[in-house]
Structure formats: structure tokens, C-alpha cells
Write a protein that holds these residues in place. Structure first.
Motif, PDB file in Angstrom:
ATOM      1  N   ARG A 187       0.828  -1.211   0.000  1.00 39.93           N
ATOM      2  CA  ARG A 187       0.000   0.000   0.000  1.00 39.93           C
ATOM      3  C   ARG A 187       0.865   1.264   0.000  1.00 39.93           C
ATOM      4  N   THR A 200      -5.074  -0.014   8.610  1.00 37.33           N
ATOM      5  CA  THR A 200      -6.367   0.557   8.974  1.00 37.33           C
ATOM      6  C   THR A 200      -6.319   2.079   8.859  1.00 37.33           C
ATOM      7  N   GLU A 240      -6.329   3.225   5.224  1.00 40.07           N
ATOM      8  CA  GLU A 240      -7.676   3.177   4.632  1.00 40.07           C
ATOM      9  C   GLU A 240      -8.467   4.450   4.931  1.00 40.07           C
TER      10      GLU A 240
END
Ligand SMILES: *Cc1c(COP(=O)(O)O)cnc(C)c1O
Length: 396
Positions: A51, A247, A250
Motif C-alpha cells: 500500500r 487501517t 484506509e
């Protein structure tokens, strides 16, 4: 708002952690507990690396335990060692030079340019000498360095260029994401950064060999075949950290939207307060706006930064004088100026006296921004009218 009454009952912090989706975080943590795979390049760390590399637009991301060790690993991976001088701005968090000092390298401080707050390229060039083995730029408050000029300079002198990108995740330079510049860039995911992994960092690079070396170095020098290829440290990220990092990533768009809105509100509300100026984000670039930094022009505002800061603190607004003092004025560098700061750093010193970081992030909404700005407005108004010494706030 009356004389002694506090504007905020609860403290407002700079760098209060942003929390993403708790249920997703717990799921991920449960997954790690079920797998009994806690560290050593686990699946969450690898996903996090993917990511971050996507965001940075780089071929590689090497997740590490924090940005400080990330800078150390990256510096060693480009060959910086004991006694090697590395040119670095003094206007940064002390982690930047400390990371170098801790591996025996010698930070040599350059001045910054006024507009960007980042390394003054002409001064960097002047400081390059026979022992210079690197340049470490800092995208301070997410404002990109003068990357093209620094790259040309580093190339001309054949020395590696690294960037401390602790503030600059999701920011761009000439439309390209921060992360892909120089030999490597280092992000921080420390709890106070807008995207966090509790503690954590990442080295991003397009250089395959540098990435391999960094991967080995963060893991006691072991390569993927478990052969010891050289010396190393422990700078691994663990799964719980990566669970939070994923998390948090996101939710990064939401965090950024809130930060941008807060930044805009601060700019609007303070635009007519004499002697107070919100530092500009880089024009025409994407920025994460994770810091709201004002500059206090003491003669015009009628009070100096430290006085304004103490007024804010009295009202439970825990502003921070980032970055003051300059690193060259902090130990151990300050005791050895001949080694670390051979030239005066007038622009850094001027800036460090003026700057003040205000609270932003998910814990700060429009009402809080308005409250903080009201305190600033009244403090300045009182100071300018000579009605108070700048400490007392009059009845509104
Ligand atoms: C936070 C920060 C660091 C250090 O990050 P850690 O992850 O805490 O090691 C380095 N440089 C700058 C400019 C920072 O703000």
C-alpha cells in the motif's frame, strides 16, 4: 469568553492520534493472533508495504519500526558510516540529525530558505567538502524540498541524496508523489503523524539493491534465504503495527479532508489578525495539511511566539513551538559548532523564533478552530492595544 475562564475544558493537542475503523483493526489483530505470525515479514507487513509503495509510486517499500531507525538503515544502505559528514537542515525534528549521529555520521547543518522552510540549496553546496558523504533533505511540514536542484547538486558531486519524508506522505512534488525522489525517502508512521502504525516507518526507493540491503539490515543482516550477509540491526515492523498502519491508511483520505478543511478555516479566521500568518502549503501540489503552522511577527502582533503560546496553553490549547530551538542549538550539536554548524544559520534562527503549530486532525472541528482563533485574535488585540501584557485576555 471571560478574563480568566478557559476556552477549552479538555486539552486540544497537536498530533493527537487519528484512529481509523476500530472493527477492521480488531479483525486484523485477531487474524495475526490466529496465524501466530507476529513479526518477521508477516502478511500484514507485506500488505502494508504494498500500500505504501503504491502511494509513493515506488518499486519498493521496506517497513521499519520507526523513521529514526529507517533513516539509519537507509543511510547505512547508501554507504554512510562513521565520521562521514551529511548535510541536513537544522529546521527539523531532532530525530533527523540524531539518526545520523547515532550511527557515527556527522550532521552538518545548512540553513533553510524562507518560502519552503527546506534546505537552502546554495548553502548546501557551500558546505560540501572532502568529508561530505550525503545530503539528507527534509520535506518539513509536508512542503517538498527543492528536489530538482538538490538532485542535480548531489549528482554533480557524486553523493547520495536521501529525504526525511516523515511529514510528507500523500504530498507531491511537481505532481509526482513524494517517495520516489533521491536514493530513498523515509516516512514515519509514529502515533502523532496523520497516518500511524502506533510506531513505525518505511524506506521507499526505486533502487532494487538498496532495497535488498535495507531489508537485510533491518533484520540482523539476514537475506531472504536466512544467510547472514552482513551487519544489521533490528528495525522490523511487527504485525500489530502493520494492522494499525493498514487501517489508518484506509482512512487517510478522510484524515486529509479534515486536515485540509481545518487548514482552510485557520487561514480564513486568522487572515485579518495583524502579525499572524498561517504558513502556506506548497502551491499547486497535493498536501496532507497535517500541520497548521503559524508565524508570529512579534513587532506587528505586539507579542512574541512564546507569549502567545503561553496564552494558548492557559486556555488548554496545547500548541507546540515546532521546530524550536533549531537542531544546531540543541545538544549535542550546540556544544560543537565548529563540527556541526560551521556557518551562521540566520533564516533558521528567525524561523524558529516565529513558528507555532496549532492543533488539527480528527479531534479538531470547526468549533475548535474558531475557539483557538478567538484566543489568538484577542491575545493580539490586547497586546496591541497595550491593555495587557499579552498574558491576560480581556472579556469578549
Ligand atoms: C516524527 C519525525 C521523525 C521521526 O519519526 P519516528 O518514526 O518517531 O522515528 C523524523 N523526522 C521528522 C521530521 C519527524 O517529524
Amino acid at each position: 469568553m471571560t478574563g480568566g475562564a478557559r476556552v477549552f475544558d479538555e486539552p486540544l493537542h497537536v498530533g493527537r492520534p487519528n484512529v481509523g475503523d476500530r472493527a477492521r483493526l480488531r479483525e486484523r489483530i485477531d487474524g495475526a493472533l490466529d496465524r501466530l505470525w507476529f513479526t518477521n515479514n508477516g502478511p500484514l507487513v507485506r500488505e502494508f508495504e504494498e500500500r505504501v509503495a503504491e502511494l509513493a509510486g515506488t518499486r519498493h517499500c521496506v517497513a521499519v519500526s520507526n523513521a529514526t531507525t529507517g533513516i539509519q538503515v537507509a543511510a547505512k544502505a547508501v554507504g554512510i558510516g562513521i565520521g562521514d559528514e551529511v548535510i541536513v537542515p537544522s529546521f527539523t525534528w531532532v530525530a533527523t540529525p540524531h539518526a545520523l549521529d547515532w550511527i557515527g555520521a556527522v550532521p552538518v547543518f545548512c540553513d533553510v530558505d524562507e518560502a519552503t522552510g527546506t534546505a537552502d540549496v546554495a548553502h548546501v553546496e557551500k558546505l560540501i567538502g572532502p568529508r561530505t558523504r550525503g545530503i539528507l533533505g527534509v520535506h518539513v511540514f509536508g512542503h517538498p524540498c527543492r528536489i530538482d536542484e538538490l538532485t542535480a547538486l548531489a549528482d554533480r558531486h557524486g553523493i547520495p541524496l536521501l529525504f526525511d519524508a516523515a511529514h510528507a506522505l500523500g504530498c507531491t512534488y511537481r505532481g509526482k508523489p513524494i517517495g520516489g525522489f533521491g536514493a530513498a525517502e523515509i516516512f514515519s508512521f509514529q502515533a502523532t503523524k496523520f497516518v500511524n502504525s502506533f510506531e513505525g516507518g518505511a524506506i521507499v526507493t526505486d533502487d532494487d539493491e538498496l532495497a535488498d540491503r535495507a531489508r537485510a539490515m533491518r533484520h540482523q543482516g539476514l537475506n531472504p534465504d536466512h544467510e547472514i550477509t552482513g551487519s544489521g540491526t533490528v528495525a522490523r515492523m511487527h504485525e500489530i503495527s502493520a494492522a494499525m498502519g493498514l487501517t489508518s491508511l484506509e482512512a487517510a483520505d478522510t484524515f486529509t479532508e479534515v486536515n485540509r478543511r481545518n487548514h482552510r478555516l485557520y487561514e480564513e479566521e486568522l487572515s485579518d489578525v495583524p502579525g499572524i500568518r498561517v504558513r502556506r502549503q506548497a502551491a499547486g501540489e497535493l498536501t496532507n495539511c497535517q500541520y497548521v503552522v503559524i508565524e508570529v511577527d512579534a513587532p506587528r502582533a505586539g507579542l512574541d511566539r512564546d507569549t502567545l503560546n503561553s496564552v494558548l496553553h492557559r486556555h488548554n490549547v496545547l500548541a507546540r513551538p515546532y521546530f524550536s530551538p533549531g537542531c544546531h542549538d540543541s545538544e549535542p550539536y550546540r556544544s560543537d559548532p565548529a563540527r556541526h554548524a560551521p556557518d551562521p544559520l540566520p533564516r533558521t534562527e528567525a524561523l524558529t523564533r516565529r513558528v507555532l503549530s496549532l492543533p488539527t486532525g480528527m479531534a479538531v472541528g470547526p468549533a475548535e478552530v474558531a475557539g483557538v482563533c478567538a484566543v489568538i485574535r484577542e491575545a493580539v488585540s490586547a497586546a496591541r492595544s497595550g491593555a495587557a501584557d499579552g498574558i491576560l485576555i480581556p472579556t469578549a
